[in-house]
Design a protein around this motif. Structure first.
Motif, mmCIF file in Angstrom:
data_model
loop_
_atom_site.group_PDB
_atom_site.id
_atom_site.type_symbol
_atom_site.label_atom_id
_atom_site.label_comp_id
_atom_site.label_asym_id
_atom_site.label_seq_id
_atom_site.Cartn_x
_atom_site.Cartn_y
_atom_site.Cartn_z
ATOM 1 N N ARG A 147 -8.413 -7.847 -8.916
ATOM 2 C CA ARG A 147 -8.360 -6.679 -9.791
ATOM 3 C C ARG A 147 -8.745 -7.062 -11.197
ATOM 4 O O ARG A 147 -8.415 -8.150 -11.665
ATOM 5 C CB ARG A 147 -6.951 -6.092 -9.818
ATOM 6 N N ILE A 192 -1.965 -2.012 -4.174
ATOM 7 C CA ILE A 192 -2.222 -1.016 -5.219
ATOM 8 C C ILE A 192 -1.842 -1.469 -6.628
ATOM 9 O O ILE A 192 -2.347 -0.925 -7.610
ATOM 10 C CB ILE A 192 -1.518 0.319 -4.856
ATOM 11 N N THR A 228 -1.483 0.130 -12.860
ATOM 12 C CA THR A 228 -0.383 0.386 -11.929
ATOM 13 C C THR A 228 0.593 -0.777 -11.975
ATOM 14 O O THR A 228 0.223 -1.911 -11.693
ATOM 15 C CB THR A 228 -0.909 0.537 -10.488
ATOM 16 N N ASP A 282 -4.772 5.768 -6.071
ATOM 17 C CA ASP A 282 -5.628 4.905 -6.879
ATOM 18 C C ASP A 282 -6.788 5.701 -7.492
ATOM 19 O O ASP A 282 -7.162 5.487 -8.642
ATOM 20 C CB ASP A 282 -6.155 3.748 -6.015
#
Lengths: 313, 538
Positions: free
Chosen positions: B268, B490, B313, B467
């Motif tokens: 990410r 997530i 998140t 998402d």
């Protein structure tokens, strides 16, 4: 638990005081002069005034109130204007029939209503359910005096099984006492059977869909025990609440029934006292009723702990 | 191989008229052999629970009825058994444990009495012998201090202990068949691991055959000898655990296995948006007590400090009682924190009175765990969605137009706005809940176990949706979960909570690569099927 009970008992004092003030004021602010009623239709103004002085009604209201309150503190409920007896004497004479009637009524109502309600829940949607619920609607909607006179006509006049009217003191033997109360108790219990059966059905229905009912069945438990051991105890709290409310309402309900069956109880006394503007008697009865009411509520709350261990005070 | 203890042959159970299909299960056949754990896997509506309830004769009367086939328990067809014969078999030859041990135990009867009840029904033992036997079985399921727990009520026990009571109650008479219907789904991962171990151990020691119903392939990998996969009432695949997990044949099995989120987080990018939310030494203490009572305090959250940026998140991971939901509820100001600060758009909202708080309510919205209970069943979903914006002054026409756009966004038809929640599936309802939250145009979205109640395949879709909306609206998302696999998929960063304290906090990739705190490591240890490399098949 003990501290909870003490707190609740202490809380009855302000409740009763408020009731006392309200009753006292309301009686004196509503029209109707007890002296005029005692004196009769042909009395002169002077006679009425004399009676007022004798009863202490000419004093300022505040003073009257404190005299009465002072008496209450000493346990003296005062003297009836009308019956020429102390209020305490009057009430203790009249309390036995009323307690007997209330007790039999509630025992009968619970004994009939709970099995009916459980059965209706278990057989939800079948004819049994519909019959029980149909009875419940009728029980709610037919006035007490109609049921009363109907029962008297069938079971006392036509069949002669029970006395038409009157009350036998418990001191005269259990048999006559019981016979004299069967019809009044049945009459009075109809509406409570309707109420309690309905509540039982709803409450048990909700519980029957719970997982632990399935667990009990998975253990191989019989349906009877599933219903009465597992379901009913879990359904008990709302049922006990309604029974408690029932007992409290019963005190009002006895008035009509006692009139229909000529039972010399507190209900009759209340009616007579109100008609005669017998202030001390009315005050004492209402105070006593509100005390009973508060106590019943306390008992109901305490009974929750028996049925549900999760409730702790 | 010896004779099967349970042999289900061509079982068909009919659904009431007007259901979405004719039969709940159709032509289902499978067997359980002595000493074997057979996992029946499938999503909700697959008929796995119906089959197991049919074995026990516990199908709801008047709604479901076995119309064809036979269920042979040691050769005896239970579908033909009278109700008294069935009662005699239950608890002695076959017994069952359920998903939610809190609701499966009678709350007003002591634990000991509930186990004792089985003995009372089926044996002639005297009270003393029964008590001895109950204590022995409680001991064997590793309950601490059986004599004390004998007189305890279910609410006084932990979830794991309650499930042990259930197991004790099921095994006290040594049945040949134990049916376990999702017995660990409602439990924390660490507890789940212990209960799975216990079931395997008891099964091995007593030679019991176990029919284990689950939706979780992690659990399957952990415990199953053989697997039966069910879809929409039919068996689509059976085989040994290895065969099915490593080399699934049916497309549905492949889909289920692929839907299991991996424990490896994807790479990410770093989020650099503005700070949307910050808590400073957030504390919430429950309890207290009054004049006459002893003081009992529970520190549900102590000194919690978290920060979430726009577009990021943050996962809060922990087991039940860890305080993760308390933190979420404080941030949404559904409850008042005891002390500490909650800074949202540069204002500390921790102690704002309700009147001043109202404008802030729209900035922060929650999606709850159970979509079946978080929508008002008596209002159309459209009414639920437009209520919030209209409270904040939007005209009805504008709110309806907006709700139509949002329905499109969450992948539902705008025409469905007039329908009621019960007309939607669980996944669709959760989409509606997300649309409802988005209608308020929040900056912070709290997802409190938002996918925990959903089937794995649906779970993946809802995670994707969350998402997507995060990206689209540049939301700060606070994702509360107990499930490490889901968190891995997530979350950009993760805060691990235990007993109200954040014990570890960092980038998801870092925590998954090298968990520092011992509790985090225990969570990883307990994740079912962690050692199992699931086949990734197209």
């Amino acid at each position: 638990m003990i501290s909870y009970i003490l707190r609740r008992l202490a809380a009855t004092v302000p409740v009763l005081f408020t009731v006392a003030v309200m009753v006292f004021l309301m009686l004196r602010l509503t029209p109707g002069d007890p002296a005029a009623i005692i004196a009769g239709d042909n009395a002169t103004t002077q006679q009425i005034l004399d009676i007022r002085t004798k009863l202490g009604l000419e004093q300022p209201i505040l003073q009257q109130f404190f005299i009465w309150l002072g008496g209450l503190m000493r346990g003296d409920l005062g003297e009836s204007f009308f019956f020429r007896k102390t209020v305490f004497e009057l009430i203790s004479e009249r309390i036995e029939p009323t307690l007997s009637l209330a007790f039999l009524t509630i025992v009968l109502a619970v004994a009939v209503a709970i099995p009916l309600g459980v059965l209706a829940a278990y057989r939800q949607g079948t004819w049994i359910d519909r019959v029980v619920m149909g009875f419940s609607v009728i029980g709610f909607s037919v006035p007490v005096f109609v049921i009363g006179y109907l029962l008297v006509y069938i079971f006392a006049i036509q069949l002669g099984w029970f006395p038409v009217q009157g009350y036998q003191r418990i001191g005269n033997g259990l048999g006559p006492w019981f016979r004299s109360l069967v019809l009044p108790a049945v009459t009075l219990s109809v509406i409570y059977i309707a109420l309690i059966a309905r509540m039982t059905r709803t409450s048990v229905l909700e519980v029957l869909s719970e997982d632990y009912i399935r667990t009990a069945r998975a253990k191989g438990q019989t349906e009877m025990k599933v219903l009465f051991q597992h379901a009913l105890k879990n359904a008990a709290v709302p049922i006990v609440t309604v029974v408690g409310i029932g007992v409290a309402l019963l005190i009002g309900g006895v008035v009509v029934t006692e009139s229909v069956y000529s039972i010399p109880g507190l209900g009759r006394l209340t009616v007579d006292a109100v008609l005669a503007r017998d202030f001390p008697v009315i005050q004492a009865i209402i105070l006593a009723f509100s005390f009973v009411y508060v106590m019943i509520n306390l008992l109901v709350d305490l009974s929750y702990t028996i049925f549900d261990p999760r409730i702790r005070y | 191989m010896s004779a099967p203890i349970l042999d289900i042959r061509n079982l068909t159970v009919e659904l009431p008229k007007g259901a979405d299909r004719k039969n709940a299960v159709e032509n289902v056949s499978f067997a359980v052999y002595p000493g074997e754990i057979v996992c029946v896997v499938g999503e909700s509506g697959s008929g796995k629970s119906v089959s197991s309830h049919a074995v026990m004769g516990l199908l709801p009367k008047g709604q479901l009825k076995a119309t064809d086939g036979e269920i042979l328990l040691e050769g005896e067809d239970v579908l033909q058994a009278t109700s008294s014969r069935l009662r005699a078999l239950r608890g002695t030859r076959m017994s069952m444990i359920f998903q939610e041990p809190m609701t499966a135990l009678n709350p007003v009867v002591t634990c000991g009495a509930q186990i004792d009840e089985v003995l009372q029904i089926h044996t002639d033992l005297g009270a003393a012998e029964r008590k001895e036997k109950v204590l022995a079985v409680m001991e064997s399921v590793r309950l601490p201090d059986p004599t004390k727990l004998f007189d305890a009520y279910p609410h006084q026990l932990s979830g794991g202990q309650r499930q042990r009571i259930m197991i004790a109650q099921a095994l006290v008479l040594d049945p040949v068949l134990l049916i376990a219907d999702e017995p660990t789904t409602a439990l924390d991962v660490t507890t789940q691991a212990q209960i799975l171990k216990l079931i395997a151990e008891m099964q091995e020691r007593r030679g019991t055959g176990v029919l284990f119903i689950t939706h979780d392939f992690g659990v399957v990998a952990e415990i199953a000898h053989r697997v039966v996969v069910m879809q929409r009432g039919k068996v689509v695949e059976t085989g040994t655990a290895m065969e099915v997990l490593k080399n699934p044949q049916h497309p549905y099995t492949k889909m289920l296995i692929n839907a299991v989120p991996t424990l490896t987080p994807p790479v990410r990018e770093e989020r650099t948006g503005a700070l949307a939310l910050e808590t400073v030494k957030l504390c919430k203490v429950y309890g207290g007590g009054g004049f006459f009572q002893k003081k009992r305090e529970v520190r549900a959250a102590s000194d919690v400090e978290i920060r979430v940026r726009r577009g990021e998140t943050l996962g809060i991971v922990g087991e039940s009682g860890s305080g993760k939901s308390t933190v979420a509820r404080c941030i949404a100001r559904l409850i008042q924190p005891t002390s500490g600060g909650i800074v949202v758009s540069n204002i500390d909202i921790a102690n704002l009175p309700e009147r001043q708080l109202r404008p802030h309510r729209k900035h922060c919205q929650i999606v709850f765990q159970d979509p079946y209970r978080s929508l008002n069943p008596r209002r159309s979903v459209g009414a639920s969605i437009i209520e919030g914006p209209m409270n904040f002054g939007m005209s009805e026409a504008a709110a309806i137009a907006k709700s139509r756009d949002l329905m499109n966004l969450v992948g539902l038809s705008p025409d469905a706005l007039d329908r009621y929640p019960h007309q939607f599936s669980g996944g669709q309802r959760q989409r509606i809940c997300i649309a409802r939250a988005l209608a308020m145009e929040p900056e912070i979205l709290i997802a409190d176990e938002a996918v925990s109640a959903l089937d794995v395949s649906v779970q993946a879709q809802v995670l994707d949706l969350l998402d997507d909306v995060r990206k689209k609206f540049d939301l700060a998302v606070l994702f509360i979960t107990h499930d490490l696999r889901v968190a891995a998929q997530i979350c950009d960063r993760i805060a691990v909570m235990q007993n109200g304290v954040v014990v570890e906090h960092g980038k998801t990739a870092d925590i998954f690569a090298a968990p520092q705190h011992e509790y985090t490591r225990a969570l990883f240890e307990a994740a079912p099927g962690r050692n199992f490399q699931f086949a990734r098949v197209a």
